[in-house]
Design an enzyme around this catalytic site. Structure first.
Site, short mmCIF file in Angstrom:
data_model
loop_
_atom_site.label_atom_id
_atom_site.label_comp_id
_atom_site.label_asym_id
_atom_site.label_seq_id
_atom_site.Cartn_x
_atom_site.Cartn_y
_atom_site.Cartn_z
N SER A 17 0.67 -0.99 -8.85
CA SER A 17 1.76 -0.10 -9.27
C SER A 17 1.51 0.57 -10.62
O SER A 17 1.79 1.76 -10.77
CB SER A 17 3.08 -0.85 -9.25
OG SER A 17 3.41 -1.19 -7.93
N THR A 62 8.60 -6.89 -6.80
CA THR A 62 7.76 -7.32 -5.67
C THR A 62 7.91 -8.83 -5.47
O THR A 62 8.80 -9.46 -6.07
CB THR A 62 6.30 -6.84 -5.88
OG1 THR A 62 5.58 -7.13 -4.70
CG2 THR A 62 5.63 -7.48 -7.08
N LYS A 66 12.34 -9.85 -4.27
CA LYS A 66 13.07 -8.71 -3.70
C LYS A 66 14.49 -9.08 -3.23
O LYS A 66 15.41 -8.27 -3.33
CB LYS A 66 12.30 -8.10 -2.53
CG LYS A 66 11.05 -7.32 -2.95
CD LYS A 66 10.44 -6.64 -1.74
CE LYS A 66 9.16 -5.91 -2.10
NZ LYS A 66 8.62 -5.16 -0.96
N ASN A 87 13.46 -3.08 -3.87
CA ASN A 87 12.17 -2.98 -4.60
C ASN A 87 12.25 -2.03 -5.78
O ASN A 87 11.25 -1.83 -6.47
CB ASN A 87 11.03 -2.58 -3.65
CG ASN A 87 11.12 -1.13 -3.23
OD1 ASN A 87 12.15 -0.49 -3.37
ND2 ASN A 87 10.05 -0.61 -2.69
N ALA A 132 9.72 -7.88 5.73
CA ALA A 132 9.00 -6.60 5.67
C ALA A 132 9.51 -5.65 6.76
O ALA A 132 9.67 -4.45 6.53
CB ALA A 132 7.50 -6.84 5.81
N ARG A 153 7.08 -13.95 17.16
CA ARG A 153 6.83 -15.32 17.63
C ARG A 153 8.15 -16.04 17.84
O ARG A 153 8.40 -16.66 18.87
CB ARG A 153 6.04 -16.08 16.55
CG ARG A 153 4.58 -16.08 16.70
CD ARG A 153 3.90 -16.94 15.68
NE ARG A 153 4.57 -17.07 14.40
CZ ARG A 153 3.97 -17.41 13.27
NH1 ARG A 153 2.68 -17.66 13.27
NH2 ARG A 153 4.64 -17.54 12.15
N THR A 154 9.01 -15.97 16.82
CA THR A 154 10.34 -16.56 16.92
C THR A 154 11.25 -15.44 17.42
O THR A 154 11.75 -14.63 16.63
CB THR A 154 10.81 -17.03 15.52
OG1 THR A 154 9.71 -17.65 14.87
CG2 THR A 154 12.00 -17.96 15.61
N MET A 221 0.92 -2.62 7.93
CA MET A 221 1.65 -2.44 6.68
C MET A 221 0.90 -3.05 5.49
O MET A 221 1.22 -2.77 4.35
CB MET A 221 3.08 -3.00 6.80
CG MET A 221 3.97 -2.04 7.59
SD MET A 221 5.55 -2.71 8.12
CE MET A 221 6.29 -3.13 6.58
P1 ATR Z 1 7.61 -10.88 5.04
O1 ATR Z 1 8.54 -10.76 3.88
O2 ATR Z 1 6.17 -10.58 4.72
O3 ATR Z 1 8.09 -10.14 6.23
P2 ATR Z 1 8.53 -13.27 6.30
O4 ATR Z 1 9.95 -12.83 6.17
O5 ATR Z 1 8.17 -14.70 6.05
O6 ATR Z 1 7.57 -12.44 5.37
O7 ATR Z 1 8.06 -12.86 7.78
C1 ATR Z 1 6.76 -13.03 8.23
C2 ATR Z 1 6.64 -12.44 9.63
O8 ATR Z 1 5.29 -12.53 10.07
C3 ATR Z 1 7.48 -13.16 10.67
O9 ATR Z 1 7.89 -12.23 11.64
C4 ATR Z 1 6.47 -14.16 11.24
O10 ATR Z 1 6.78 -14.60 12.55
P3 ATR Z 1 7.86 -15.81 12.75
O11 ATR Z 1 9.19 -15.25 12.38
O12 ATR Z 1 7.77 -16.16 14.17
O13 ATR Z 1 7.39 -16.90 11.81
C5 ATR Z 1 5.25 -13.28 11.29
N1 ATR Z 1 3.97 -13.99 11.33
C6 ATR Z 1 3.34 -14.62 10.29
N2 ATR Z 1 2.14 -15.09 10.68
C7 ATR Z 1 1.99 -14.75 11.99
C8 ATR Z 1 0.96 -14.96 12.97
N3 ATR Z 1 -0.18 -15.60 12.69
N4 ATR Z 1 1.19 -14.46 14.22
C9 ATR Z 1 2.33 -13.80 14.52
N5 ATR Z 1 3.32 -13.58 13.65
C10 ATR Z 1 3.16 -14.06 12.40
#
Ligand code: ATR
Length: 281
Positions: A17, A62, A66, A87, A132, A153-154, A221
């Site tokens: 930045s 950052t 945030k 941000n 994000a 995943r979730t 991203m």
């Molecule tokens: P950020 O602020 O970077 O978004 P976060 O809120 O912890 O961080 O979210 C991380 C995201 O990346 C989530 O969607 C996570 O999936 P889960 O919600 O199922 O945990 C996803 N993520 C992280 N590692 C991953 C992986 N190896 N494969 C698939 N999804 C992943």
């Protein structure tokens, strides 16, 4: 004394930045100083207040602050309100701390103006449903996509985002949620955005390659000096394009600069400079 700006984070030494805002300030002839400041994990609120009480004009925020910045800002833009994260901070004439989230508009501006993509009527797949992704959803919805599918995943987190953002959808936009398993043998998307944090440890979200067609643009991203794991995956599966998030980084900074100084800087020369400097790292 020059107008003071800073980015607050922890850690912060990697931050681009200061480089970006120095370029903008020089380009626009603005007399300002922009620094990167590492803030103690337990001292965010008081450091912000101290900064604004001592000639500070504006802050970028950052990781990992945030959400705290979102709580601290008493006035927020709608996109920041919905993002649940802020941000960009400044103080208005009444002394209130105001917050915006420029990540989503930064992403959309990069896609539309730097990458010349068409979002209107397109089918978009978003991987991930964390902070994000929440941060960029409203500007993506407003760009007029025909379908936005969130896969996570979730899966419950993706479904939750759909519930929250559904009231904001124009009639022509569908917002959907699915698990990675449900996307097996899918129709190819126009745009796939990786919003997971998987790239941080060079891993890949478990998405089926049927989502990639010859016309598909893949956008990570995240950015790095070398192609990210997701960009490499996109190339392997013959996507039309594989783009990382460097342009988004510069575009979100330009929107913050606009909030503070009322001027929108030119981003493309700064993106080119940053890309060059990354290549030499
Ligand atoms: P950020 O602020 O970077 O978004 P976060 O809120 O912890 O961080 O979210 C991380 C995201 O990346 C989530 O969607 C996570 O999936 P889960 O919600 O199922 O945990 C996803 N993520 C992280 N590692 C991953 C992986 N190896 N494969 C698939 N999804 C992943």
């Amino acid at each position: 004394m020059l107008d003071q700006y800073a980015v607050f984070g922890n850690p912060i030494s990697h931050s681009k930045s200061p480089f970006i805002h120095d370029c903008f300030a020089r380009q626009q002839g603005q007399r300002m100083q922009y620094r990167a400041i590492e803030v103690a994990l337990d001292a965010f609120d008081e450091t912000v207040i101290h900064f604004f009480n001592n000639q500070g004009k504006g802050l970028n925020i950052t990781l990992p602050f945030k959400e705290q910045a979102w709580k601290l800002a008493t006035q927020k833009t709608l996109r920041a309100e919905l993002a649940g994260a802020v941000n960009t901070l400044w103080r208005n004439e009444s002394g209130e701390v105001c917050g915006d989230n420029t990540d989503g508009v930064g992403l959309v501006n990069d896609l539309l103006h730097n990458q010349s993509l068409r979002l209107k009527d397109s089918r978009v797949l978003i991987l991930g449903a964390g902070g994000a992704v929440r941060g960029v959803l409203l500007p993506l919805i407003e760009a007029g996509c025909n379908e936005i599918m969130i896969v996570n995943r979730t899966v419950e987190k993706a479904q939750q985002l759909v519930v929250e953002f559904k009231p904001l959808l124009p009639k022509s936009t569908q917002l959907l949620a699915a698990s990675y398993q449900e996307l097996q043998q899918s129709q190819a998307y126009d745009l796939i955005i990786n919003g997971t944090s998987a790239s941080l440890d060079a891993s890949l979200p478990p998405v089926d390659s049927s989502v990639v067609g010859a016309h598909t643009c893949c956008y990570d991203m995240m950015y790095a000096a070398r192609p990210t794991a997701f960009c490499q995956w996109a190339v392997q599966h013959h996507a039309a394009r594989a783009i990382d998030g460097l342009g988004m980084l510069v575009e979100q900074a330009a929107e913050a600069f606009l909030c503070w100084r009322g001027i929108k800087p030119e981003t493309s020369p700064v993106i080119a400079l940053l890309r060059q400097s990354l290549a030499h790292q």
